[in-house]
Design a protein around this motif. Structure first.
Motif, mmCIF file in Angstrom:
data_model
loop_
_atom_site.group_PDB
_atom_site.id
_atom_site.type_symbol
_atom_site.label_atom_id
_atom_site.label_comp_id
_atom_site.label_asym_id
_atom_site.label_seq_id
_atom_site.Cartn_x
_atom_site.Cartn_y
_atom_site.Cartn_z
ATOM 1 N N VAL A 53 41.407 79.728 61.031
ATOM 2 C CA VAL A 53 42.735 79.737 60.391
ATOM 3 C C VAL A 53 42.727 78.879 59.122
ATOM 4 O O VAL A 53 43.158 79.326 58.047
ATOM 5 N N GLU A 57 43.120 80.286 55.215
ATOM 6 C CA GLU A 57 44.178 79.799 54.315
ATOM 7 C C GLU A 57 43.590 79.333 52.983
ATOM 8 O O GLU A 57 44.116 79.648 51.911
ATOM 9 N N THR A 107 58.480 73.809 59.564
ATOM 10 C CA THR A 107 59.109 73.738 60.888
ATOM 11 C C THR A 107 60.570 73.291 60.811
ATOM 12 O O THR A 107 61.268 73.303 61.827
ATOM 13 N N ILE A 112 62.290 77.626 58.666
ATOM 14 C CA ILE A 112 61.622 78.308 59.792
ATOM 15 C C ILE A 112 61.657 79.831 59.653
ATOM 16 O O ILE A 112 60.741 80.521 60.106
ATOM 17 N N ARG A 118 53.444 78.369 55.055
ATOM 18 C CA ARG A 118 52.794 77.754 56.220
ATOM 19 C C ARG A 118 51.312 77.486 56.002
ATOM 20 O O ARG A 118 50.658 76.873 56.850
ATOM 21 N N GLY A 119 50.764 77.936 54.883
ATOM 22 C CA GLY A 119 49.314 77.862 54.672
ATOM 23 C C GLY A 119 48.767 76.445 54.610
ATOM 24 O O GLY A 119 47.908 76.062 55.418
ATOM 25 N N PHE A 121 50.295 73.703 55.282
ATOM 26 C CA PHE A 121 50.721 73.008 56.499
ATOM 27 C C PHE A 121 49.700 73.215 57.618
ATOM 28 O O PHE A 121 49.273 72.258 58.276
ATOM 29 N N LEU A 122 49.277 74.464 57.815
ATOM 30 C CA LEU A 122 48.301 74.746 58.876
ATOM 31 C C LEU A 122 46.959 74.093 58.575
ATOM 32 O O LEU A 122 46.300 73.559 59.473
ATOM 33 N N ARG A 125 47.177 70.511 59.515
ATOM 34 C CA ARG A 125 47.296 70.285 60.950
ATOM 35 C C ARG A 125 46.009 70.638 61.713
ATOM 36 O O ARG A 125 45.720 70.070 62.753
ATOM 37 N N SER B 55 48.580 82.322 58.118
ATOM 38 C CA SER B 55 49.987 82.106 57.749
ATOM 39 C C SER B 55 50.626 83.389 57.217
ATOM 40 O O SER B 55 51.824 83.600 57.393
ATOM 41 N N THR B 91 53.779 75.616 64.427
ATOM 42 C CA THR B 91 54.688 76.083 63.379
ATOM 43 C C THR B 91 56.127 76.229 63.889
ATOM 44 O O THR B 91 57.009 76.631 63.140
ATOM 45 N N LYS B 92 56.307 75.919 65.179
ATOM 46 C CA LYS B 92 57.603 76.042 65.856
ATOM 47 C C LYS B 92 58.125 77.482 65.876
ATOM 48 O O LYS B 92 59.318 77.716 66.082
#
Lengths: 151, 110
Positions: A53, A57, A107, A112, A118-119, A121-122, A125, B55, B91-92
């Motif tokens: 993942v 990204e 989030t 949301i 989200r890229g 961010f992932l 994380r 994503s 990601t909730k």
């Protein structure tokens, strides 16, 4: 090959490649590095989640945002696996796109239901360390420790 | 990687085989939107044969959920493995979707 056997070796597995700015290459590049990590007994969830993942990204950012799918521009990937960690560097030929400018928390309630965002961010994380710098192009360096306690 | 679509009872069931990523997300989106256009309103996406989702893939699921709801329909997800559950929790998005452990359970509750 057991993880214990790997721990007795002084290991350094490297890979370098250069790919066209085409998102169709992402899955194959991910599979190559994922396979190397599996072969040297990286923990299975890191091989099946964190690495594919985060790497997808980073490659998508380089191809779509930095190089803007310009067929004249390349994406350069270097990965190195040793006993303690995986380090992947991805260099693009973009004009200096700064990933940090698009960093927001997907989030939060107001984000949301957004389709994008989200890229990075992932990546943050799922990897232990993300570094952004410039070296004849934008470079994203991602580090994932083999074991949680490794530094 | 491919998407297999079939109708089960009144529900359009989509199996995601392989990855759901930037390179194929539009294909999934178009297939589901085509069914929505044809009048279908109940959708289930089954991830039992899925590797990883990036994503862009997550973004398409969010987008489809909104579009289906706007038409008075419903989208549910089923069969997330442990990695995918972790991804949805990080990601909730587990709070945004109705997620069932199995396809049968998802179909029962439509």
């Amino acid at each position: 090959m057991s993880a214990n056997y790997i721990d007795t070796l002084q290991l350094r597995l490297t890979l370098e490649l250069c790919a066209p700015s085409d998102i169709r290459f992402i899955e194959g590049i991910v599979a190559l590095i994922q396979r190397q990590c599996k072969e040297v007994s990286f923990p299975s969830s890191k091989c099946s989640l964190n690495i594919p993942v985060a790497l997808s990204e980073a490659l998508a950012n380089a191809i779509l945002r930095a190089n803007k799918e310009d067929p004249g521009k390349q994406v350069y990937v270097r990965s190195a696996i040793d006993n303690d960690r995986l380090v992947i560097e991805i260099r693009d030929e973009g004009p200096g796109f700064d990933l940090r400018t698009s960093m927001r928390d997907p989030t939060l309630d107001e984000n949301i239901t957004r389709e994008d965002g989200r890229g990075l961010f992932l990546m943050t994380r799922l990897m232990d360390r993300i570094e952004l710098f410039n070296n004849n192009g934008n470079v994203v360096r991602m580090t994932l420790n083999r074991h949680a306690e490794a530094e | 990687m491919s998407f297999a679509i079939k109708k089960q009872s009144e529900v359009v069931v989509v199996d995601v085989e392989g990855q759901l990523i930037v390179g194929n997300r539009q294909e999934l989106k178009q297939k589901v939107l085509d069914e929505l256009e044809r009048g279908e309103r109940k959708f289930l996406i089954d991830f039992s044969q899925t590797g990883y989702i990036d994503s862009s893939g997550l973004g398409v699921l969010v987008s489809l959920s909104k579009k289906i709801r706007e038409q008075g329909g419903e989208l549910r997800l089923a069969n997330l493995n442990e990695d995918l559950k972790t991804l949805f929790e990080l990601t909730k998005l587990d709070t945004l979707f109705q997620i069932a452990d199995t396809r049968e359970r998802a179909l029962e509750t439509f």
